[in-house]
Design a protein around this motif. Structure first.
Motif, PDB file in Angstrom:
ATOM      1  N   CYS A 248       0.837  -1.210   0.000  1.00  0.00           N
ATOM      2  CA  CYS A 248       0.000   0.000   0.000  1.00  0.00           C
ATOM      3  C   CYS A 248       0.868   1.255   0.000  1.00  0.00           C
ATOM      4  O   CYS A 248       0.609   2.223  -0.734  1.00  0.00           O
ATOM      5  CB  CYS A 248      -0.922   0.009   1.220  1.00  0.00           C
ATOM      6  SG  CYS A 248      -2.254  -1.210   1.143  1.00  0.00           S
ATOM      7  N   TYR A 274       0.469  -8.327  -4.626  1.00  0.00           N
ATOM      8  CA  TYR A 274      -0.643  -8.282  -3.670  1.00  0.00           C
ATOM      9  C   TYR A 274      -1.509  -9.536  -3.798  1.00  0.00           C
ATOM     10  O   TYR A 274      -1.943 -10.137  -2.807  1.00  0.00           O
ATOM     11  CB  TYR A 274      -1.479  -7.030  -3.927  1.00  0.00           C
ATOM     12  CG  TYR A 274      -2.500  -6.710  -2.840  1.00  0.00           C
ATOM     13  CD1 TYR A 274      -2.215  -5.795  -1.836  1.00  0.00           C
ATOM     14  CD2 TYR A 274      -3.741  -7.333  -2.828  1.00  0.00           C
ATOM     15  CE1 TYR A 274      -3.140  -5.503  -0.842  1.00  0.00           C
ATOM     16  CE2 TYR A 274      -4.674  -7.064  -1.844  1.00  0.00           C
ATOM     17  CZ  TYR A 274      -4.375  -6.131  -0.849  1.00  0.00           C
ATOM     18  OH  TYR A 274      -5.285  -5.857   0.128  1.00  0.00           O
ATOM     19  N   ARG A 291      -7.447   0.624   1.129  1.00  0.00           N
ATOM     20  CA  ARG A 291      -6.279   1.512   1.073  1.00  0.00           C
ATOM     21  C   ARG A 291      -5.496   1.259  -0.227  1.00  0.00           C
ATOM     22  O   ARG A 291      -5.107   2.202  -0.926  1.00  0.00           O
ATOM     23  CB  ARG A 291      -5.384   1.273   2.290  1.00  0.00           C
ATOM     24  CG  ARG A 291      -4.120   2.134   2.280  1.00  0.00           C
ATOM     25  CD  ARG A 291      -3.251   1.859   3.492  1.00  0.00           C
ATOM     26  NE  ARG A 291      -2.026   2.656   3.437  1.00  0.00           N
ATOM     27  CZ  ARG A 291      -1.033   2.574   4.338  1.00  0.00           C
ATOM     28  NH1 ARG A 291      -1.146   1.727   5.385  1.00  0.00           N
ATOM     29  NH2 ARG A 291       0.053   3.323   4.209  1.00  0.00           N
ATOM     30  N   PHE A 292      -5.278  -0.009  -0.540  1.00  0.00           N
ATOM     31  CA  PHE A 292      -4.536  -0.339  -1.756  1.00  0.00           C
ATOM     32  C   PHE A 292      -5.315   0.083  -3.009  1.00  0.00           C
ATOM     33  O   PHE A 292      -4.756   0.599  -3.968  1.00  0.00           O
ATOM     34  CB  PHE A 292      -4.269  -1.843  -1.785  1.00  0.00           C
ATOM     35  CG  PHE A 292      -3.370  -2.275  -2.923  1.00  0.00           C
ATOM     36  CD1 PHE A 292      -2.025  -1.959  -2.931  1.00  0.00           C
ATOM     37  CD2 PHE A 292      -3.882  -2.999  -3.995  1.00  0.00           C
ATOM     38  CE1 PHE A 292      -1.199  -2.360  -3.971  1.00  0.00           C
ATOM     39  CE2 PHE A 292      -3.066  -3.394  -5.042  1.00  0.00           C
ATOM     40  CZ  PHE A 292      -1.707  -3.075  -5.026  1.00  0.00           C
TER      41      PHE A 292
END
Length: 635
Positions: A248, A274, A291-292
């Motif tokens: 992130c 990820y 968030r990512f």
């Protein structure tokens, strides 16, 4: 000569726009991790490759002057190296080599064509000689194309094999999920399958999403069913959380990267990592993924905006190119009365063509159409120009034959002693000469020199035979010198009555008869030099002064005999024809000049000044001839 250039241009535009569309499709935001809707790495890689191609195509037009290859031989050597080597075959380099080769090839063809035309060649008979380098280049490019096709087929086969391997892994994990009681015992096998999954690379893009969704589904089901002890489970979640938090942060930093394309490629790698990282605890999964996803959205929007700006630029380029088409069409419609008009309009069109090359691509649907419109106007103009100069060349040849006949007739008469009849005949030839049009300068100067020499030879001999008494001429010379001395005295100190004094002395000077033939040019120059000085000080126009002097002297000339005025009129006609021929020569030369440099501009300006001065002299001679005609009528 423009077919290859147009072809290269078309290929660049079509490839660039198609790839850009693919890149724009790649800008969609990934879905939530829980639903496994993030685009698979295989699809992202394909999109990244397409995007990279798009950027390469769009930037190639702006870096043509920075190419490392200066000759076709250098390009051909690199193509051979790629065709017969074992290394990779990068598409962007191959496309650039093709563009550079045909740019050099077209420049070479244009230079040969220009050299042929400059040497006086006929455009209709110009033949393009087959180029061995171009044939060799095409052959090597065919080899590269076949190798790339083979590599692509192998890659597709490899992707299909990778898909089957990953499908088998999913089936194995699926079987583990179907036996919850065996989950703990299968944990090591499960981790091994995950590692095998990571090691397997690209698969067909069309199957990537569905395959990934199935994999993510059964992986999460396995983790949910996995009855590890709490310490091991929490340790695994904590480790995955650390990795995803780092991802992130890395994605968030990309928002400050000035290289949008590089940031987009890096984001695809982060997405791949990820996906390959295991899950975090359920209570944090949504938070970490959001968030990512937020960081990814920023990069995707910047990437999309980048291509939107490219599209806007293409629209602006279309507006500019349309304006140039309208401008060049207006020039092509203008009337061309002579060679100078053709050269003037040619210069304007070449300037527009140069400006056209500085403008980038237009939108794909209009780029070829706008180029065809521009090229059609240019081809029409230069085709009509070639036809004009072909006709002009034929006319020059016809005019040269007519003038050669007059030269031969003048040479046959130059030694005649039949002064009256021969004078009339030569004057008749001179009148006929001025009715004939222009010829090429070098030949025209030669013919005019021969014609003038023959005429002058006869008239000089006639004037010598008709010379008056020498004593009277010497007395006249002394009188004129005395008047010149008086004029010099007036020039040293110009008084209020200077103009009247000058007028009186000029009338007295003009009333004096002939001087010795050998002295006439010297005394004439000395007299007119001092008059020029005086008239400049008295602000009297030289043209008016010469005409008044000439007009005042007409009665004196008429008093010398019945043929005196006719002889003077004949001399003026010869002088008029000489000046007119010189004007035609200058104007003909101007038609073949162009101002491609500062030096060229200065030469044209100087020639224009000379032409104007000669035309003023022609007008003065016409006024003198009219004055003689009026005097003859009065007599």
């Amino acid at each position: 000569m423009m077919d290859s250039q147009e072809k290269a241009l078309k290929e660049g535009i079509l490839e660039g726009t198609a790839v850009e569309n693919a890149a724009n499709n790649a800008c969609a935001e990934p879905k939530e991790e829980a639903k496994a809707e993030v685009k698979p790495v295989e699809e992202a890689n394909t999109v990244a490759e397409a995007t990279e191609d798009a950027i390469t195509k769009n930037e190639e037009a702006d870096k043509s002057d920075k190419d490392l290859y200066k000759t076709k031989a250098e390009v051909l050597d690199r193509v051979k190296e790629l065709a017969h080597g074992d290394g990779p075959l990068p598409k962007d380099e191959i496309d650039n080599l093709k563009t550079v080769f045909y740019k050099l090839h077209i420049a070479q063809k244009d230079a040969k064509y220009k050299e042929y035309i400059d040497a006086g060649g006929d455009p209709e008979h110009y033949q393009i000689i087959p180029d061995d380098d171009e044939e060799a280049f095409k052959a090597e490019m065919t080899i590269i194309k076949e190798k790339r096709a083979k590599i692509f087929a192998e890659q597709e086969a490899e992707k299909e094999g990778n898909y089957n391997k990953k499908f088998e892994i999913i089936e194995k994990i699926k079987s583990m999920v179907s036996s919850p009681e065996e989950a703990n015992k299968s944990y090591n096998d499960f981790k091994q399958l995950q590692q095998e999954w990571k090691e397997i690379k690209a698969i067909p893009a069309s199957k990537a999403n569905e395959l990934w969704r199935n994999y993510q589904l059964y992986v999460e089901q396995f983790y949910d069913l996995l009855k590890l002890n709490i310490e091991a489970r929490e340790y695994d979640f904590k480790k995955n959380l650390e990795i995803k938090t780092h991802l992130c942060e890395a994605a968030e930093k990309l928002a400050n990267d000035d290289d949008i394309i590089s940031a987009f490629h890096q984001l695809q790698k982060l997405h791949q990592e990820y996906r390959e990282t295991g899950p975090v605890s359920k209570d944090l999964r949504e938070e970490v993924w959001n968030r990512f996803k937020a960081a990814s959205t920023i990069i995707n929007k910047r990437h999309q905006q980048h291509f939107e700006e490219l599209r806007l630029k293409e629209e602006d380029n279309l507006v500019k190119k349309t304006a140039l088409c309208e401008k060049i069409e207006a020039i092509a419609k203008e009337e061309n009365k002579g060679a100078s008009d053709w050269e003037k309009h040619t210069k304007e069109i070449i300037e527009i063509q140069t400006e056209w090359k500085t403008i980038g691509f237009a939108p794909q649907k209009m780029n070829i159409k706008i180029f065809d419109r521009f090229r059609a106007t240019c081809d029409d103009f230069f085709g009509r120009k070639a036809e004009f100069f072909k006709t002009l060349k034929e006319k020059f040849s016809e005019n040269a034959s007519k003038k050669k006949e007059l030269v031969e007739k003048a040479k046959a008469l130059k030694d005649s002693v039949d002064w009256k009849n021969t004078s009339d005949e030569l004057i008749k030839l001179q009148k006929e000469w001025k009715t004939i049009g222009m010829v090429p300068k070098k030949l025209g100067d030669q013919l005019w020199s021969e014609f003038l020499d023959a005429c002058n030879h006869f008239f000089d001999a006639r004037n010598s035979a008709n010379a008056g008494l020498r004593n009277e001429e010497h007395e006249n010379l002394e009188k004129k010198r005395n008047i010149i001395e008086e004029l010099k005295g007036l020039a040293e100190q110009v008084g209020d009555n200077a103009q009247e004094a000058v007028q009186k002395l000029t009338e007295e000077y003009n009333s004096i008869g002939h001087v010795p033939f050998k002295e006439k040019d010297v005394i004439y120059k000395e007299y007119h030099d001092i008059l020029d000085t005086l008239y400049n000080k008295l602000n009297i126009k030289v043209a008016k002064r010469k005409f008044n002097n000439f007009k005042n002297n007409l009665k004196n000339v008429a008093a010398k005999g019945i043929d005196a005025l006719d002889n003077e009129r004949g001399r003026l006609l010869r002088q008029y024809d000489s000046v007119k021929s010189e004007v035609q020569t200058y104007e003909n030369n101007l038609g073949f000049l162009n101002s491609t440099s500062k030096k060229g501009n200065n030469l044209i300006e100087e020639m224009n000044r000379k032409v104007q001065k000669l035309k003023d002299e022609m007008e003065l001679i016409k006024q003198k001839i009219k004055a003689i005609d009026a005097q003859n009528k009065e007599e």
